[in-house]
Design a protein around this motif. Sequence first.
Motif, short mmCIF file in Angstrom:
data_model
loop_
_atom_site.label_atom_id
_atom_site.label_comp_id
_atom_site.label_asym_id
_atom_site.label_seq_id
_atom_site.Cartn_x
_atom_site.Cartn_y
_atom_site.Cartn_z
N GLY A 1 4.95 12.02 -7.81
CA GLY A 1 4.63 13.39 -8.17
C GLY A 1 3.23 13.84 -7.83
N ILE A 2 2.60 14.47 -8.83
CA ILE A 2 1.30 15.10 -8.64
C ILE A 2 0.22 14.09 -8.30
CG2 ILE A 2 0.70 14.97 -11.09
CD1 ILE A 2 -0.11 17.82 -8.59
N LEU A 3 0.34 12.87 -8.83
CA LEU A 3 -0.66 11.84 -8.54
C LEU A 3 -0.69 11.53 -7.05
CD1 LEU A 3 -2.71 9.77 -9.52
CD2 LEU A 3 -0.82 8.17 -9.90
N HIS A 4 0.49 11.42 -6.45
CA HIS A 4 0.54 11.15 -5.02
C HIS A 4 -0.07 12.29 -4.23
CE1 HIS A 4 2.44 11.63 -1.04
NE2 HIS A 4 2.25 10.33 -0.97
N ILE B 1 -2.38 14.44 -5.15
CA ILE B 1 -3.84 14.47 -5.29
C ILE B 1 -4.49 13.41 -4.40
CG2 ILE B 1 -5.73 14.04 -6.91
CD1 ILE B 1 -3.94 15.27 -9.10
N ILE B 2 -3.94 12.18 -4.43
CA ILE B 2 -4.50 11.11 -3.62
C ILE B 2 -4.39 11.45 -2.14
CG2 ILE B 2 -4.17 8.69 -2.93
CD1 ILE B 2 -3.28 8.11 -5.77
N ASP B 3 -3.25 12.04 -1.74
CA ASP B 3 -3.05 12.35 -0.32
C ASP B 3 -4.00 13.46 0.13
OD1 ASP B 3 -1.49 11.15 1.64
OD2 ASP B 3 -0.22 12.91 1.84
N VAL B 4 -4.25 14.44 -0.72
CA VAL B 4 -5.17 15.52 -0.37
C VAL B 4 -6.59 15.00 -0.18
CG1 VAL B 4 -6.31 17.59 -1.29
CG2 VAL B 4 -3.82 17.38 -1.40
N PHE B 5 -6.98 14.07 -1.02
CA PHE B 5 -8.34 13.54 -0.95
C PHE B 5 -8.56 12.60 0.23
CE2 PHE B 5 -8.97 15.41 -5.00
CZ PHE B 5 -10.33 15.49 -5.19
N CYS B 6 -7.54 11.78 0.58
CA CYS B 6 -7.82 10.74 1.60
C CYS B 6 -6.70 10.52 2.61
CB CYS B 6 -8.15 9.42 0.92
SG CYS B 6 -6.79 8.76 -0.06
N PHE B 7 -5.70 11.42 2.66
CA PHE B 7 -4.59 11.26 3.62
C PHE B 7 -3.97 9.86 3.49
CE2 PHE B 7 -7.75 13.90 6.10
CZ PHE B 7 -7.22 15.12 5.69
N TRP B 8 -3.63 9.47 2.26
CA TRP B 8 -3.20 8.09 2.03
C TRP B 8 -1.97 7.72 2.87
CZ3 TRP B 8 -5.53 4.09 0.06
CH2 TRP B 8 -4.78 2.94 -0.22
N ASP B 9 -0.98 8.59 2.93
CA ASP B 9 0.23 8.29 3.70
C ASP B 9 -0.11 8.00 5.16
OD1 ASP B 9 1.76 8.58 1.48
OD2 ASP B 9 2.59 10.54 2.01
N LEU C 1 0.83 -1.21 0.00
CA LEU C 1 0.00 0.00 0.00
C LEU C 1 0.86 1.26 0.00
CD1 LEU C 1 -2.72 -1.06 2.62
CD2 LEU C 1 -2.88 -1.14 0.12
N VAL C 2 2.09 1.14 0.49
CA VAL C 2 2.98 2.29 0.51
C VAL C 2 3.27 2.76 -0.91
CG1 VAL C 2 5.26 3.13 1.22
CG2 VAL C 2 4.01 1.52 2.67
N TYR C 3 3.33 1.84 -1.87
CA TYR C 3 3.70 2.19 -3.23
C TYR C 3 2.65 3.03 -3.94
CZ TYR C 3 6.76 -1.88 -2.51
OH TYR C 3 7.66 -2.78 -2.02
N LEU C 4 1.40 2.93 -3.49
CA LEU C 4 0.28 3.53 -4.23
C LEU C 4 0.44 5.04 -4.33
CD1 LEU C 4 -2.42 3.02 -5.63
CD2 LEU C 4 -3.54 3.38 -3.43
N GLY C 5 0.54 5.53 -5.53
CA GLY C 5 0.55 6.97 -5.73
C GLY C 5 1.83 7.67 -5.36
N LEU C 6 2.91 6.95 -5.11
CA LEU C 6 4.16 7.61 -4.72
C LEU C 6 4.87 8.17 -5.95
CD1 LEU C 6 5.64 5.36 -1.92
CD2 LEU C 6 4.69 7.64 -1.71
#
Length: 659
Positions: free
Chosen positions: A369-372, A374-382, A362-367
């Motif tokens: 640039g901009i994709l990471h 966006i994902i982090d802003v929407f759901c605090f993925w990290d 799961l750590v790899y997901l979205g790591l």
Amino acid sequence: MGPYAEATNLTTWSGPPATNRDLRPWLEAVDKTARHDKSHARRRAMLWAWGRLFTFSAIPIGAYLFFGAGLSWGAFVAAAGVILFAGAVRRHEAATGAATAAGQISLVSEEALRRVGGVPVTLRSGLEPAGLSTWQAFFEQREPSLNPDRLTPQEIDDLDVYGERLSLYGLLNRTSSPVGASRLAGWLTSPPMDLGMIGETQAATRTLAEAHACRLRLLASASLMRPMEGACDKFHATMQGATPIENEGIARIIRWLVLCVPITLILAVESSFGWIAFSPGWMPFVVVLIVNAIIIPNLLRGVRERLRPWLELEPIVATMRQYAETAAAILPEGPRLIELRRRFTEALEPGGLVTLHRRIPLVYLGLAGILHTIIDVFCFWDLQVLLLLERCTLSGREQILNGIAATGELEMLCSLAAFSAEQPETSWPAFEDGPPHLSIREGRHPLVAHENAVANSLELGRGENTWLITGSNMSGKSTFLRMAGVNVLLARIGAAVCAEGMALTPLTILTDLRIRDDLSRKESYFLAEVRQVRRMVETGRGGPPMLALIDEPFRGTNSAERVAAAGAVISSLMRGGGLHLVATHDAALARIVAKEGGANYHFEEQFEQNQMVFDYQLRPGPAKGRNALRVLEGEDYPSDVIARAHELMRELGESTPTS
């Protein structure tokens, strides 16, 4: 059960060997079967790789037929492509895993074939592991005191425990991970004195030595850790040093604020279409995104840095999980092995290795640039992933660390078992209570090739506690002393010994075989030896039962004082406790030992065509021959030098050698 437990189906292997002589053909049959299985699995993997390609291509084709061409059955094609692609991926992974497993079994079989027959070959490193002190401390935290008897650098050097070319550790070492290598090295240099622990280790080693198929699978499963030494150390350090995230309470609250994003988005969409009377518009959604992007990251500093180590740890976690699954599935019954199976099983329970292995990707997901972002802003993925990993590193830490410790323990036992199974003419030593005793019947030194080794016997402690060995240089005195010391060490760590039979009480080993100057401590050759021998004298006067091995005592001083000092020390040792083997050239020491109640033995040599020839057989009584001048003659020294040597012998009152 993992691929290493299933690889090379047991029914396709020939029956397990009954004796060491049957081991080579059995290993050759296993290697042949493993090679065949590897080739077959690779062909299947290639076919399923093409299957993945074709089934995946059905997905966009079906989508085009449905959306582009307006054909309703295109949806069926796309759905079938998804299902078949998922199945092809699983089949491809299974075939690839089977090919890897069969290849590793072939690898360890080939390694065993190099050792069968008693050839002293180093297959893994024979040097002291780099992280030995760290891993020793790790194991000491996880087990009660075993009353270890730590060898000093003197004994480690004298008994050739470590060495770049050939060493006892190198002969035993079949480990693949730093935790296994350090466990074996620590066990070898700090062997237990407790009879119960020695007996348990010997029983486990013997079980694995006789369970050839199980041992090979365990060695094969562990072999994938060979290129992961740094990752294994890092995994241990990461688990050992895991701490809760800063502002943990705030982080857990923020984690649930992610719900604000879909709620405000739904409200904004519904209000845009007029589906609800209340119309908040898009402003709440924008505000939530601004808060997520600017304010919250400042409250969660260091989250991404805490995740980065896990990017490198997925392979070692996957390999350790696979090793634990294999061990839990195929470990035989027996003392110590049942406990190891329990620890592996616990390490695989929820919150342990399996859970950790599933969460790391799961750590790899979205790591990227901009994709990471966006994902982090929407759901605090990290943050979500870090808190999931934290559950394993904190709540499941002990079960995972116990699994790591069990890996090292089982690797050590497999190494001892492999040595015990592959060495010809070994036996399992019998331990006794009571006064110090050591009996070796037809013992050999394991670092000497079996075809070249000459067996000799030894009996100390029942009437005679001291043997003095005399004989020429290269006649076998030093090797005999080391043979006794190494076999006692092998017995104490639970391995088979290189002898037809052996019985002993637990003995601490003290040696004076290879003294060197120590300029850093300003110690001369003689002073270093004096201090080493003093340990023997002090131990003999109230310390634990010992086996003292001394080669040419006090050879760093003049002849008269050497004999006087050595005679006094030997007399003191004989009056104290313990067992002693002393090698020397001095006939005077032979007389002192005989007078004190010890026994004299010697090695002989013969001259053939002016060359010394040895049979390396120990004989009773002191040596009588004097052959130094014969050696000079055999090396074609000038006749005047030989004549002067004989003249000086007569002046000194010594008899000259006879032809």
